[in-house]
Design a protein around this motif. Structure first.
Motif, short mmCIF file in Angstrom:
data_model
loop_
_atom_site.label_atom_id
_atom_site.label_comp_id
_atom_site.label_asym_id
_atom_site.label_seq_id
_atom_site.Cartn_x
_atom_site.Cartn_y
_atom_site.Cartn_z
N ASN A 196 33.75 -56.25 30.70
CA ASN A 196 32.43 -56.17 30.08
C ASN A 196 32.61 -55.78 28.62
OD1 ASN A 196 30.54 -56.56 32.39
ND2 ASN A 196 31.59 -54.76 33.18
N LEU A 197 31.88 -56.44 27.74
CA LEU A 197 31.96 -56.17 26.31
C LEU A 197 30.67 -55.52 25.82
CD1 LEU A 197 33.52 -59.47 24.91
CD2 LEU A 197 34.67 -57.28 25.21
N GLY A 198 30.82 -54.59 24.90
CA GLY A 198 29.65 -53.98 24.28
C GLY A 198 29.94 -53.64 22.83
N VAL A 199 28.93 -53.80 21.95
CA VAL A 199 29.07 -53.42 20.54
C VAL A 199 28.62 -51.97 20.40
CG1 VAL A 199 28.36 -53.87 18.18
CG2 VAL A 199 28.70 -55.78 19.77
N VAL A 200 29.51 -51.13 19.87
CA VAL A 200 29.23 -49.71 19.72
C VAL A 200 28.83 -49.41 18.28
CG1 VAL A 200 30.17 -47.38 19.93
CG2 VAL A 200 30.89 -49.16 21.55
N ASP A 201 27.63 -48.89 18.09
CA ASP A 201 27.16 -48.46 16.77
C ASP A 201 27.46 -46.97 16.64
OD1 ASP A 201 25.91 -47.87 14.44
OD2 ASP A 201 23.93 -48.60 15.01
N VAL A 202 28.39 -46.64 15.74
CA VAL A 202 28.83 -45.25 15.62
C VAL A 202 27.74 -44.37 15.03
CG1 VAL A 202 30.58 -43.73 14.59
CG2 VAL A 202 31.21 -45.99 15.41
N GLY A 203 26.87 -44.95 14.20
CA GLY A 203 25.76 -44.19 13.63
C GLY A 203 25.89 -43.93 12.15
N ASP A 204 27.05 -44.28 11.56
CA ASP A 204 27.24 -44.07 10.12
C ASP A 204 27.42 -45.41 9.41
OD1 ASP A 204 29.69 -44.81 11.06
OD2 ASP A 204 30.81 -43.09 10.26
N PRO A 311 37.78 -33.99 25.32
CA PRO A 311 36.97 -33.72 26.51
C PRO A 311 35.57 -34.32 26.35
CG PRO A 311 37.15 -31.74 25.16
CD PRO A 311 38.02 -32.77 24.52
N ILE A 312 35.13 -35.09 27.34
CA ILE A 312 33.80 -35.71 27.29
C ILE A 312 33.16 -35.69 28.68
CG2 ILE A 312 34.54 -37.32 25.46
CD1 ILE A 312 34.42 -39.53 27.69
N SER A 313 31.89 -35.98 28.69
CA SER A 313 31.19 -36.23 29.95
C SER A 313 30.26 -37.41 29.72
CB SER A 313 30.37 -35.00 30.38
OG SER A 313 29.54 -35.34 31.49
N ALA A 314 30.62 -38.55 30.34
CA ALA A 314 29.76 -39.73 30.18
C ALA A 314 28.40 -39.50 30.81
CB ALA A 314 30.44 -40.94 30.84
N LEU A 315 28.33 -38.58 31.78
CA LEU A 315 27.07 -38.30 32.46
C LEU A 315 26.12 -37.51 31.57
CD1 LEU A 315 25.52 -38.59 35.15
CD2 LEU A 315 26.51 -36.39 35.84
N GLN A 321 30.00 -38.43 20.83
CA GLN A 321 29.93 -38.79 19.42
C GLN A 321 31.23 -38.49 18.69
OE1 GLN A 321 27.18 -40.44 18.19
NE2 GLN A 321 28.52 -40.81 16.45
N GLU A 322 31.85 -37.34 19.00
CA GLU A 322 33.12 -37.00 18.37
C GLU A 322 34.18 -38.05 18.71
OE1 GLU A 322 36.56 -33.52 18.41
OE2 GLU A 322 34.72 -33.26 19.58
N ASP A 329 37.63 -44.12 13.06
CA ASP A 329 38.56 -43.73 11.99
C ASP A 329 39.93 -44.35 12.22
OD1 ASP A 329 36.64 -42.24 10.71
OD2 ASP A 329 37.28 -40.31 11.56
N MET A 330 40.37 -44.40 13.48
CA MET A 330 41.65 -45.05 13.80
C MET A 330 41.61 -46.53 13.47
SD MET A 330 43.16 -43.66 17.42
CE MET A 330 43.91 -42.05 17.57
N LEU A 331 40.50 -47.18 13.84
CA LEU A 331 40.37 -48.61 13.61
C LEU A 331 40.39 -48.94 12.12
CD1 LEU A 331 37.63 -49.46 16.25
CD2 LEU A 331 40.00 -50.21 16.31
N ASP A 332 39.79 -48.08 11.31
CA ASP A 332 39.74 -48.33 9.86
C ASP A 332 41.13 -48.33 9.23
OD1 ASP A 332 37.02 -48.60 9.86
OD2 ASP A 332 36.60 -46.54 9.21
N LYS A 333 42.07 -47.63 9.87
CA LYS A 333 43.42 -47.55 9.31
C LYS A 333 44.32 -48.67 9.79
CE LYS A 333 43.15 -42.49 9.08
NZ LYS A 333 43.69 -41.22 9.62
#
Length: 436
Positions: A196-204, A311-315, A321-322, A329-333
Motif C-alpha cells: 500500500n502506498l501513501g503520500v506523507v505530508d510532514v507539515g513543513d 518510541p512511537i504509538s500508532a494508536l 511527528q518526531e 531529514d534523512m531523505l534530504d541527504k
C-alpha cells in the motif's frame, strides 16, 4: 487490486513485401524494373508512464503485436514504414526474458523507453535486383518477420520509505495515521497481502511516499510464504522504517524479531544491510513496552550504534511527528534514487539485441530416399524470396552452389531425380543443371 507481476507475448511487425513491377509509359516501350521495397514493420516499445501504479492492464491484454509495413508500390515507390506500438508501464518495472531469466531492462524514470521487439525489414522490390546481365528481373522479396518473445514484467514499488517488520506489528495502522492511505487493518496475521502506498505530508512543506510492505517471516529470502513477492519491493526504498512490536505480544522478543527481519533482508540482497534504517518502536502505549524498550535499545547498540530508535504509538500517535521529521531529514541527504549503476545503463539502451551474422553452415541428412537440407540461412532466404518465378529459382540455385550444398549432395550419392527437401520445399535434383 494490486498486480505486480505479469507474463506477456510481444511481436514486432512484419516487414512489407517488395513487388515485381515494370515501367509502362507511352513512349518507353521497354521500361526497366520499377517494383518498390516494402516498408519496415513497427517496433514494440515499452515506455514508462508515471501515471500508472500497477500492472493491472496486463491482466486483460497479454499479446502485443507491431503493425506490418506497407507493400512496395510501382514506379519504384517505397512502402510506408509502420507506426511503432507503444506499451505504457509504471515506473519501477523490471523486464525479464522469460526463456533465460535475463534482465532486459529496469525502467524507473518517466519517459524512459526500450525496444522490446524490433519490426522486420521490408522486402526488396525487383528494382533492387537489376544487373547488366539481367535488366528485367522477375524477382522480389517478402518482408522479414518481426522479432517475437515472451517476457515477464515485475513491478518493484517506487517509494521513498518502506515499512518492514513481522506481521501484526502495526505497519498498516502507522501508514493510515500519517497519510490518506486506507490499508486493510485487522487483528490477524497477514492482513496486508499487497503493498500500500501513501503520500506523507510532514507539515513543513516537505513530503515523501511511504509503502506499507506486507509482513515478512523467517525464510522469506527463499520464497517461503510470499517472500520474494514482498522482498523485491524493499529494494526500491531509500530509507527503511523497521516497525517493531515493543509490547512483546504473543510472547515475542522484539530484539529477535528485529534481527530475523534484518537477516532476511541481507540474505535476499546484501545491499539492503547497509540501507539507512530507523527503528520505530511501536505500541509504546502498552504497560510492558517501556521496560522492553530499554532492554531492546541496549542490545541494538551492541550491534549497530548508528541506528535511530524512536518510541512511537500508532494508536495514540505519540512520537509520530518526531519520526516523520527524522525520516524526511534523512531523505534530504540522499540522492534522488537508489539504483544499481549497471541496471540503469541497461535501461538507457534503446535496443537490447544486436543483429547476428547469419551462419553459412548447413546439415544434410537422409530420410529414406529423400535428402533433407537444414540451414538457417537458406530457410530464411526461402521465407523471404517469392519463389514463383524463374529468376527466384535461379537465385536460390546460385546460393546453394556457392554454399557448397550441391557438391555435398553429389558426394552423398544424389543423382538425377533424387528428392531433396529444404524446409517445406521439395524438388528433384538435376545433375549438371544451373538450378534444381
Amino acid at each position: 487490486m494490486f498486480v505486480d507481476k505479469a507474463k506477456i507475448y510481444v511481436k514486432g511487425g512484419d516487414g512489407g513485401d517488395g513487388i515485381i513491377s515494370f515501367r509502362r509509359e507511352k513512349y518507353v516501350p521497354n521500361g526497366g524494373p520499377a517494383g518498390g521495397d516494402g516498408g519496415r514493420g513497427g517496433d514494440v516499445i515499452f515506455r514508462v508512464d508515471e501515471g500508472l501504479r500497477t500492472l493491472m492492464d496486463f491482466r486483460y491484454q497479454r499479446h502485443f503485436k507491431g503493425e506490418r509495413g506497407v507493400k512496395g508500390r510501382n514506379k519504384s515507390q517505397h512502402g510506408a514504414n509502420a507506426e511503432h506500438t507503444i506499451v505504457r508501464i509504471p515506473p519501477g518495472t523490471v523486464i525479464l526474458n522469460d526463456d533465460t531469466g535475463e534482465v532486459i531492462a529496469d525502467l524507473t524514470r518517466h519517459g524512459q523507453e526500450i525496444v522490446i521487439a524490433k519490426g522486420g525489414r521490408g522486402g526488396r522490390g525487383n528494382v533492387r535486383f537489376a544487373t547488366a546481365a539481367n535488366t528485367a528481373p522477375q524477382i522480389a522479396e517478402n518482408g522479414e518477420e518481426g522479432q517475437e518473445r515472451y517476457i515477464v514484467l515485475e513491478l518493484k514499488v517506487m517509494a521513498d520509505v518502506g515499512l518492514v517488520g513481522f506481521p501484526s506489528v502495526g505497519k498498516s495502522t502507522l501508514l493510515s495515521v500519517v497519510s490518506a492511505a486506507q490499508p486493510k487493518i485487522g487483528a490477524y496475521h497477514f492482513t496486508t497481502i499487497t503493498p500500500n502506498l501513501g503520500v506523507v505530508d510532514v507539515g513543513d512543506g516537505r513530503s515523501f511516499v511511504m509503502a506499507d510492505l506486507p509482513g515478512l517471516i523467517e525464510g522469506a529470502h527463499e520464497g517461503i510464504g510470499l517472500g520474494h513477492e514482498f522482498l523485491r519491493h524493499v529494494e526500491r526504498t531509500r530509507v527503511i522504517i523497521h516497525v517493531v512490536d515493543m509490547s512483546g505480544s504473543e510472547g515475542r522478543d522484539p530484539f529477535e524479531d528485529w534481527q530475523k527481519i534484518n537477516e532476511e533482508l541481507k540474505l535476499y540482497n546484501a545491499e539492503l544491510e547497509n540501507r539507512l534504517q530507523i527503528i520505530a518502536a511501536n505500541k509504546m502505549d502498552d504497560p510492558q513496552a517501556q521496560e522492553n524498550l530499554e532492554e531492546f535499545s541496549k542490545k541494538v547498540r551492541e550491534v549497530r550504534s548508528d541506528i535511530e530508535i524512536l518510541p512511537i504509538s500508532a494508536l495514540t500517535r505519540d512520537g509520530i511527528q518526531e519520526m516523520l521529521y527524522k525520516t524526511v531529514d534523512m531523505l534530504d541527504k540522499l540522492p534522488d534514487a537508489v539504483a544499481v549503476e549497471e541496471v540503469e545503463q541497461i535501461a538507457e539502451r534503446k535496443v537490447y539485441t544486436l543483429e547476428k551474422k547469419e551462419d553459412d553452415g548447413f546439415i544434410i541428412r537422409r530420410e529414406n530416399d529423400t535428402f533433407v537440407v537444414e540451414s538457417a540461412k537458406i530457410e530464411n532466404m526461402m521465407k523471404r524470396m517469392q519463389l514463383n518465378s524463374h529468376d527466384a529459382i535461379l537465385k536460390l540455385g546460385r546460393t546453394l552452389r556457392h554454399m557448397g550444398v550441391d557438391s555435398e549432395l553429389r558426394q552423398r550419392g544424389a543423382k538425377d531425380g533424387t528428392l531433396v527437401r529444404i524446409g517445406e520445399l521439395e524438388f528433384e535434383f538435376v545433375e549438371g543443371s544451373s538450378y534444381f
